[in-house]
Scaffold this motif. Structure first.
Motif, PDB file in Angstrom:
ATOM      1  N   ASP B 263       0.835  -1.201   0.000  1.00  0.00           N
ATOM      2  CA  ASP B 263       0.000   0.000   0.000  1.00  0.00           C
ATOM      3  C   ASP B 263       0.874   1.256   0.000  1.00  0.00           C
ATOM      4  N   VAL B 264       1.943   1.220   0.782  1.00  0.00           N
ATOM      5  CA  VAL B 264       2.892   2.342   0.807  1.00  0.00           C
ATOM      6  C   VAL B 264       3.572   2.465  -0.570  1.00  0.00           C
ATOM      7  N   ALA B 265       3.907   1.309  -1.157  1.00  0.00           N
ATOM      8  CA  ALA B 265       4.576   1.330  -2.460  1.00  0.00           C
ATOM      9  C   ALA B 265       3.697   1.974  -3.531  1.00  0.00           C
ATOM     10  N   ARG B 266       2.399   1.711  -3.460  1.00  0.00           N
ATOM     11  CA  ARG B 266       1.492   2.335  -4.431  1.00  0.00           C
ATOM     12  C   ARG B 266       1.495   3.858  -4.272  1.00  0.00           C
ATOM     13  N   LYS B 267       1.488   4.336  -3.038  1.00  0.00           N
ATOM     14  CA  LYS B 267       1.532   5.788  -2.801  1.00  0.00           C
ATOM     15  C   LYS B 267       2.861   6.368  -3.290  1.00  0.00           C
ATOM     16  N   ALA B 268       3.942   5.623  -3.034  1.00  0.00           N
ATOM     17  CA  ALA B 268       5.265   6.071  -3.488  1.00  0.00           C
ATOM     18  C   ALA B 268       5.305   6.165  -5.009  1.00  0.00           C
ATOM     19  N   LEU B 269       4.693   5.179  -5.661  1.00  0.00           N
ATOM     20  CA  LEU B 269       4.692   5.182  -7.130  1.00  0.00           C
ATOM     21  C   LEU B 269       3.923   6.396  -7.669  1.00  0.00           C
ATOM     22  N   ILE B 270       2.809   6.713  -7.034  1.00  0.00           N
ATOM     23  CA  ILE B 270       2.029   7.886  -7.470  1.00  0.00           C
ATOM     24  C   ILE B 270       2.876   9.158  -7.331  1.00  0.00           C
ATOM     25  N   LEU B 271       3.573   9.298  -6.197  1.00  0.00           N
ATOM     26  CA  LEU B 271       4.413  10.486  -5.995  1.00  0.00           C
ATOM     27  C   LEU B 271       5.567  10.514  -6.993  1.00  0.00           C
ATOM     28  N   ALA B 272       6.197   9.368  -7.222  1.00  0.00           N
ATOM     29  CA  ALA B 272       7.326   9.311  -8.161  1.00  0.00           C
ATOM     30  C   ALA B 272       6.862   9.683  -9.571  1.00  0.00           C
ATOM     31  N   ARG B 273       5.712   9.154  -9.975  1.00  0.00           N
ATOM     32  CA  ARG B 273       5.188   9.481 -11.303  1.00  0.00           C
ATOM     33  C   ARG B 273       4.798  10.956 -11.385  1.00  0.00           C
ATOM     34  N   LEU B 274       4.269  11.489 -10.280  1.00  0.00           N
ATOM     35  CA  LEU B 274       3.938  12.921 -10.248  1.00  0.00           C
ATOM     36  C   LEU B 274       5.185  13.773 -10.477  1.00  0.00           C
ATOM     37  N   LEU B 275       6.337  13.282  -9.984  1.00  0.00           N
ATOM     38  CA  LEU B 275       7.604  14.002 -10.186  1.00  0.00           C
ATOM     39  C   LEU B 275       8.173  13.768 -11.588  1.00  0.00           C
ATOM     40  N   ARG B 331      11.954   3.944  10.999  1.00  0.00           N
ATOM     41  CA  ARG B 331      10.646   4.297  10.461  1.00  0.00           C
ATOM     42  C   ARG B 331      10.425   3.542   9.158  1.00  0.00           C
ATOM     43  N   TYR B 332       9.176   3.183   8.893  1.00  0.00           N
ATOM     44  CA  TYR B 332       8.854   2.545   7.612  1.00  0.00           C
ATOM     45  C   TYR B 332       8.468   3.660   6.641  1.00  0.00           C
ATOM     46  N   VAL B 333       9.350   3.947   5.709  1.00  0.00           N
ATOM     47  CA  VAL B 333       9.136   5.131   4.861  1.00  0.00           C
ATOM     48  C   VAL B 333       9.225   4.811   3.366  1.00  0.00           C
ATOM     49  N   CYS B 334       8.696   5.706   2.588  1.00  0.00           N
ATOM     50  CA  CYS B 334       8.992   5.696   1.163  1.00  0.00           C
ATOM     51  C   CYS B 334       9.958   6.851   0.915  1.00  0.00           C
ATOM     52  N   GLU B 335      10.843   6.633  -0.044  1.00  0.00           N
ATOM     53  CA  GLU B 335      11.876   7.620  -0.324  1.00  0.00           C
ATOM     54  C   GLU B 335      11.967   7.740  -1.840  1.00  0.00           C
ATOM     55  N   ILE B 336      11.670   8.915  -2.339  1.00  0.00           N
ATOM     56  CA  ILE B 336      11.668   9.108  -3.782  1.00  0.00           C
ATOM     57  C   ILE B 336      12.721  10.140  -4.140  1.00  0.00           C
ATOM     58  N   GLU B 337      13.689   9.728  -4.917  1.00  0.00           N
ATOM     59  CA  GLU B 337      14.754  10.619  -5.380  1.00  0.00           C
ATOM     60  C   GLU B 337      14.915  10.386  -6.868  1.00  0.00           C
ATOM     61  N   SER B 338      15.708  11.226  -7.494  1.00  0.00           N
ATOM     62  CA  SER B 338      15.890  11.055  -8.941  1.00  0.00           C
ATOM     63  C   SER B 338      16.568   9.717  -9.252  1.00  0.00           C
TER      64      SER B 338
END
Lengths: 407, 407
Positions: B263-275, B331-338
């Motif tokens: 579920d976290v990965a799906r949110k991370a993917l949405i943010l990454a695609r938004l970037l 912490r269980y986090v998502c991390e989105i970088e280039s």
């Protein structure tokens, strides 16, 4: 294949000092990005306190980017707009004529396609317009720091223009002025008046729109006072901390402009009015961090810094210690509730978002039905020309749907 | 004097379980508020997994509020939409016909005023429309939790409809689907897919629009895992904390649905695609908090809770202690970088926004040029039907400028 232009936003900018200048730079550097999104920002006029520079051909191109770049350099060097004469294609009007020319542009461009208006505009500006182009309105952007723009902004609203404000003063004067400016709420943006680019106004607006009543907003909305209060927590002396803040460029030239709390009070008033409170500055209780005897009417800036500030050290030290003995910290906050609006020092739990604040970041806590036990918190840099201008540009882009080109 | 209606938003809702049902309640209870702003939301259709309920007279009134209230009560009691037959004026279509009826509505209402389309619509729905009314489009709102809505949403986009998503799945499938859904970005809103009502998507979108490039996003986007990790910090055992979380209703019926991190990965993917990252789920490295040997294919939920979880206590305790010895917390986090996108456990400084997080709040840190040394932080409740539905409603209201009535 290039993205077709879907929205063209004609802009007149009032005030091209720090924030306005950065805005123009951002607009120029973001052209490729915005073109990808089908948006074009056309700067048709720029005004400083004495004159207005207007594009010769408002409808086809606005002021060109080379001129805008010159203009930014001139303003950065402290030169007036009039120093640009001969450096590009534009018309220059001095005050008070400049003001009436802005109104002419607003009258004409503001949401009207009446050909009589266009003719008036042509007469006023001595130009001929290609009548095949559809007129889509005007955005008046206020990056000045004066009350003097209020009547111009109100006239613009009357003519159906959009307005974007970084300037707090038009929203914090008479309640009637505020009411007029927000009367077409969808055509107004003012994110950068509170917390610079932080999405405070946008978030509060979203929460209200979703029928989630905001019961309370508490915020640390002065980077300067945030810095001062968190340094005091470490046991430093008030007078030393204020002088350090001044040397770091965190304060106004006279630090009393920050310590008096009026800038925070203006932000609080904007938030309170956004929540629907029909109040004015005189309804806000504002605590000043210096007594009236040390005010600018009796003590010079130099004397205040050299001998005034130290007189405040003991009281402040006692208050910080008293708070600490209760496990709390002191913060300079604004607090907006249905029962009233206060600005001043407040003891807060060390482990709250506001209590944990360090350095010059702004923090806003928003309480509502959805954010009842634990608030919605927004935190980050809340000052700086770059950040403030970025917030203004985001506001502009957010208006694009009102400026769609009709084929 | 009542505010004249400026914008009418016809809405078809897909999914009327928890979030959808709360959305309908909010729409009904916010009628006076929205009327004051000149906005009217007209619910013309509601679909569950098996059928579609459509207003008899889509153009003048939509489904009436009494029916919507009945509908919410029926869904809350676990009854299908078909149980409402005879309780109001509407038409009911079963799948697969229901799907084609939504497309018919989308085809007709979506940004077209072609009278042929209207006639088609009338034929399809056996109704007669008052042709004096101007058609202003349709918003397809997806509050379901299935991939099955993707083709419908893509068709709606093709017909110029707006879409509002609380459902993460359509945005996290094939990259081509995402591309199609965001192809008219201004007609899409999906705030509630990340952090429920928290203004994460809106803020990132604003920052990008202002030409301030986002370099990094780090977030704790699972209330469940946020709770688990902050409880572990206090020395509690992993197995106990997970069981307590389950008893508090913080987890899915099978807690592995949370612990696996998808579920976290799906949110991370949405943010990454938004970037702007053209990536898919397989490009995200996801750390699961249980090993494959304890997965649902080999171990039942009951066995996992009774004997599987305790096998994980020691490893987790060691990791928490190791982090603590370095002054950090896990912490269980998502991390989105280039350079990529990761989801999993990370050691973070105790005094960072993420490190200070307690309980089930979500936190997102956004780094950009303007928020470089100190990030823009957004924190608050990131789950719950009420909050998620409020975010969807705010998205809907934000689309109002695209639905202005032409006189």
């Amino acid at each position: 294949m290039p993205t077709p232009v879907k929205s063209v936003l004609p802009v007149v900018l009032l005030g091209c000092g720090g924030v306005g200048r950065h805005l123009l730079r951002h607009i120029v550097s973001c052209r490729p990005l915005h073109a990808d999104q089908g948006v074009s920002i056309r700067v048709v006029g720029v005004a400083d306190s004495s004159s207005l520079l207007v594009a010769e051909d408002v409808y086809s191109s606005g002021l060109d980017d080379a001129l805008l770049t010159h203009l930014c350099a001139a303003k950065a060097a402290g030169s007036p707009l009039s120093s640009l004469l001969g450096q590009g294609h534009f018309q220059l009007f001095q005050n008070p004529e400049a003001r009436s020319k802005v109104i002419d542009a607003a009258t004409t461009l503001g949401r009207t396609t009446d050909l009589n208006d266009i003719s008036d505009f042509e007469l006023n500006f001595h130009i001929s317009l290609p009548h095949t182009y559809s007129i889509s309105g005007l955005v008046l952007v206020d990056c000045s720091a004066t009350y003097d723009t209020v009547s111009l902004l109100k006239d613009a609203v009357d003519h159906g223009c959009c307005t974007v404000l970084a300037n707090k003063k038009p929203l914090t004067g008479a309640y009637e002025d505020f009411q007029k400016l927000v009367s077409n709420f969808r055509r107004l943006r003012f994110e950068s008046t509170v917390g610079a680019g932080l999405p405070v106004i946008a978030s509060v607006t979203r929460i209200i729109a979703s029928g989630d009543p905001v019961s309370r907003i508490v915020g640390s909305l002065s980077g300067t006072l945030g810095y001062v209060m968190s340094e005091l927590e470490d046991g430093k002396r008030f007078s030393e901390v204020v002088k350090t803040a001044k040397s770091l460029g965190y304060t106004e030239p006279d630090p009393r402009d920050d310590l008096g709390g009026m800038d925070v009070a203006r932000k609080a008033l904007i938030l309170a009015r956004l929540l629907g409170q029909q109040i004015s500055m005189e309804n806000i209780s504002v605590e000043s961090l210096y007594p009236i005897e040390l005010g600018p009417d009796t003590v010079s800036t130099k004397d205040f810094l050299e001998s005034g500030l130290v007189q405040l050290d003991k009281t402040m030290e006692d208050r910080v210690k008293a708070a600490s003995s209760r496990g709390n910290v002191l913060r300079y906050v604004c607090e907006i509730e249905s029962t009233g609006c206060q600005v001043g020092l407040k003891e807060l739990p060390k482990d709250s978002a506001l209590g944990r604040l360090r350095g010059s970041d702004n923090v806003v806590e928003i309480y509502s039905r959805c954010y009842e036990s634990s608030p919605l918190v927004i935190q980050g840099a809340g000052a700086g020309n770059d950040t403030t201008a970025a917030g203004v540009l985001a506001d502009l882009i957010d208006l694009q749907d009102l400026f769609q080109k009709t084929a």
